[in-house]
Design a protein around this motif. Structure first.
Motif, PDB file in Angstrom:
ATOM      1  N   ARG A 276     -22.829   6.561 -11.322  1.00 43.82           N
ATOM      2  CA  ARG A 276     -24.045   5.746 -11.321  1.00 43.82           C
ATOM      3  C   ARG A 276     -24.516   5.605 -12.755  1.00 43.82           C
ATOM      4  O   ARG A 276     -24.317   6.493 -13.569  1.00 43.82           O
ATOM      5  CB  ARG A 276     -25.141   6.443 -10.500  1.00 43.82           C
ATOM      6  N   GLY A 277     -25.188   4.514 -13.055  1.00 44.10           N
ATOM      7  CA  GLY A 277     -25.644   4.280 -14.415  1.00 44.10           C
ATOM      8  C   GLY A 277     -24.475   3.905 -15.312  1.00 44.10           C
ATOM      9  O   GLY A 277     -23.325   3.876 -14.883  1.00 44.10           O
TER      10      GLY A 277
ATOM     11  N   ARG B 172     -20.486   4.660 -14.671  1.00 44.69           N
ATOM     12  CA  ARG B 172     -19.504   3.582 -14.496  1.00 44.69           C
ATOM     13  C   ARG B 172     -18.357   3.718 -15.494  1.00 44.69           C
ATOM     14  O   ARG B 172     -17.214   3.398 -15.194  1.00 44.69           O
ATOM     15  CB  ARG B 172     -20.185   2.222 -14.611  1.00 44.69           C
ATOM     16  N   LEU B 173     -18.679   4.189 -16.703  1.00 45.20           N
ATOM     17  CA  LEU B 173     -17.624   4.431 -17.687  1.00 45.20           C
ATOM     18  C   LEU B 173     -16.697   5.557 -17.226  1.00 45.20           C
ATOM     19  O   LEU B 173     -15.520   5.577 -17.554  1.00 45.20           O
ATOM     20  CB  LEU B 173     -18.232   4.777 -19.053  1.00 45.20           C
TER      21      LEU B 173
ATOM     22  N   PRO C 171     -17.538  -2.585 -12.034  1.00 48.40           N
ATOM     23  CA  PRO C 171     -18.493  -3.659 -12.312  1.00 48.40           C
ATOM     24  C   PRO C 171     -18.633  -3.932 -13.808  1.00 48.40           C
ATOM     25  O   PRO C 171     -19.182  -4.944 -14.211  1.00 48.40           O
ATOM     26  CB  PRO C 171     -19.808  -3.148 -11.728  1.00 48.40           C
ATOM     27  N   LEU C 172     -18.127  -3.017 -14.649  1.00 50.56           N
ATOM     28  CA  LEU C 172     -18.207  -3.219 -16.091  1.00 50.56           C
ATOM     29  C   LEU C 172     -17.185  -4.243 -16.580  1.00 50.56           C
ATOM     30  O   LEU C 172     -17.284  -4.752 -17.685  1.00 50.56           O
ATOM     31  CB  LEU C 172     -17.970  -1.893 -16.834  1.00 50.56           C
TER      32      LEU C 172
ATOM     33  N   LEU D 182     -20.191  13.325 -18.969  1.00 52.01           N
ATOM     34  CA  LEU D 182     -19.087  12.540 -18.399  1.00 52.01           C
ATOM     35  C   LEU D 182     -17.871  13.448 -18.210  1.00 52.01           C
ATOM     36  O   LEU D 182     -17.222  13.419 -17.172  1.00 52.01           O
ATOM     37  CB  LEU D 182     -18.741  11.374 -19.332  1.00 52.01           C
ATOM     38  N   MET D 183     -17.590  14.272 -19.205  1.00 50.86           N
ATOM     39  CA  MET D 183     -16.430  15.179 -19.128  1.00 50.86           C
ATOM     40  C   MET D 183     -16.549  16.098 -17.909  1.00 50.86           C
ATOM     41  O   MET D 183     -15.596  16.302 -17.170  1.00 50.86           O
ATOM     42  CB  MET D 183     -16.360  15.996 -20.432  1.00 50.86           C
ATOM     43  N   ARG D 184     -17.756  16.636 -17.692  1.00 51.05           N
ATOM     44  CA  ARG D 184     -17.983  17.545 -16.559  1.00 51.05           C
ATOM     45  C   ARG D 184     -17.823  16.845 -15.209  1.00 51.05           C
ATOM     46  O   ARG D 184     -17.546  17.485 -14.203  1.00 51.05           O
ATOM     47  CB  ARG D 184     -19.393  18.134 -16.622  1.00 51.05           C
ATOM     48  N   SER D 185     -18.032  15.532 -15.184  1.00 50.40           N
ATOM     49  CA  SER D 185     -17.992  14.780 -13.927  1.00 50.40           C
ATOM     50  C   SER D 185     -16.584  14.363 -13.507  1.00 50.40           C
ATOM     51  O   SER D 185     -16.409  13.809 -12.429  1.00 50.40           O
ATOM     52  CB  SER D 185     -18.856  13.517 -14.047  1.00 50.40           C
ATOM     53  N   LEU D 186     -15.597  14.598 -14.362  1.00 47.04           N
ATOM     54  CA  LEU D 186     -14.236  14.178 -14.028  1.00 47.04           C
ATOM     55  C   LEU D 186     -13.708  14.932 -12.819  1.00 47.04           C
ATOM     56  O   LEU D 186     -13.980  16.124 -12.642  1.00 47.04           O
ATOM     57  CB  LEU D 186     -13.300  14.381 -15.226  1.00 47.04           C
TER      58      LEU D 186
END
Length: 201
Positions: free
Chosen positions: A101-102, A106-107, A125-126, A49-53
């Motif tokens: 995605r996933g 989403r988080l 959507p969460l 998640l960190m890498r995707s920011l």
């Protein structure tokens, strides 16, 4: 126990150090191989998640444990405004963050919003209706829990809500949802914190 706090970045800096810290904790606490693997998997998801920011973002990672309950913490300060984030995302073909995605994707939306964007206007959507206390004014302080989300979803699935069924399937496929006991995301102003909780048997 609380481990050292490691500063990680979306560019990959110190992510390996964070993963090594998990190995040290597992060894120090003499965790069973399966439990050590679960802790590592959850940390890998968090670091993914960190890498995707969007853009270069720094965060702090640490582990806390008490009575065989382990908490992985990731704290990120959102410095980017929505205009700059929009410019960075505009280079993507879809104009969206492709990692969203996933469940973890989403988080990511909670971490990757502009610092000037209001939580109340976040269209994730969460954020199911009924999960949060009603507020007449937009709020900057806010918390999401995977356990509460699961409860809200299961009620909607029983009522044959098609969108809820799709979201449930997504949750079922999530490594984090299967391994973690809970995931909480709290937002206080520009600071976003994720805490993944794992109880060890």
């Amino acid at each position: 126990m609380k481990t050292d706090v490691i500063e990680v970045s979306s560019k990959g800096s110190q992510i390996e150090t964070a993963l090594n810290q998990v190995e040290k904790v597992a060894a120090y606490k003499n965790l069973a191989p399966k439990n050590a693997l679960h802790l590592r998997l959850l940390t890998e998801e968090m670091m993914g998640l960190m890498r995707s920011l969007t853009g270069e973002t720094k965060g702090k990672f640490w582990i806390e444990d008490e009575d065989n309950v382990y908490q992985l913490h990731l704290l990120v300060a959102t410095r980017m405004n929505s205009g700059k984030r929009g410019q960075l995302l505009s280079v993507a073909t879809s104009g969206k963050n492709e990692s969203a995605r996933g469940l973890m994707g989403r988080l990511l939306d909670f971490f990757d919003r502009g610092a000037d964007e209001d939580i109340a206007s976040l269209s994730s959507p969460l954020m199911l209706p009924g999960m949060f206390a009603e507020s007449t004014t937009p709020t900057l302080d806010w918390e999401w829990s995977m356990v509460e989300y699961e409860d809200a979803l299961s009620t909607r699935v029983r009522a044959n809500d098609t969108a809820a069924k799709e979201a449930w399937d997504e949750l079922e496929k999530s490594v984090v949802a299967h391994v973690a006991d809970d995931v909480k995301v709290s937002i206080k102003g520009t600071r976003v914190e994720m805490i993944i909780t794992k109880k060890m048997n």
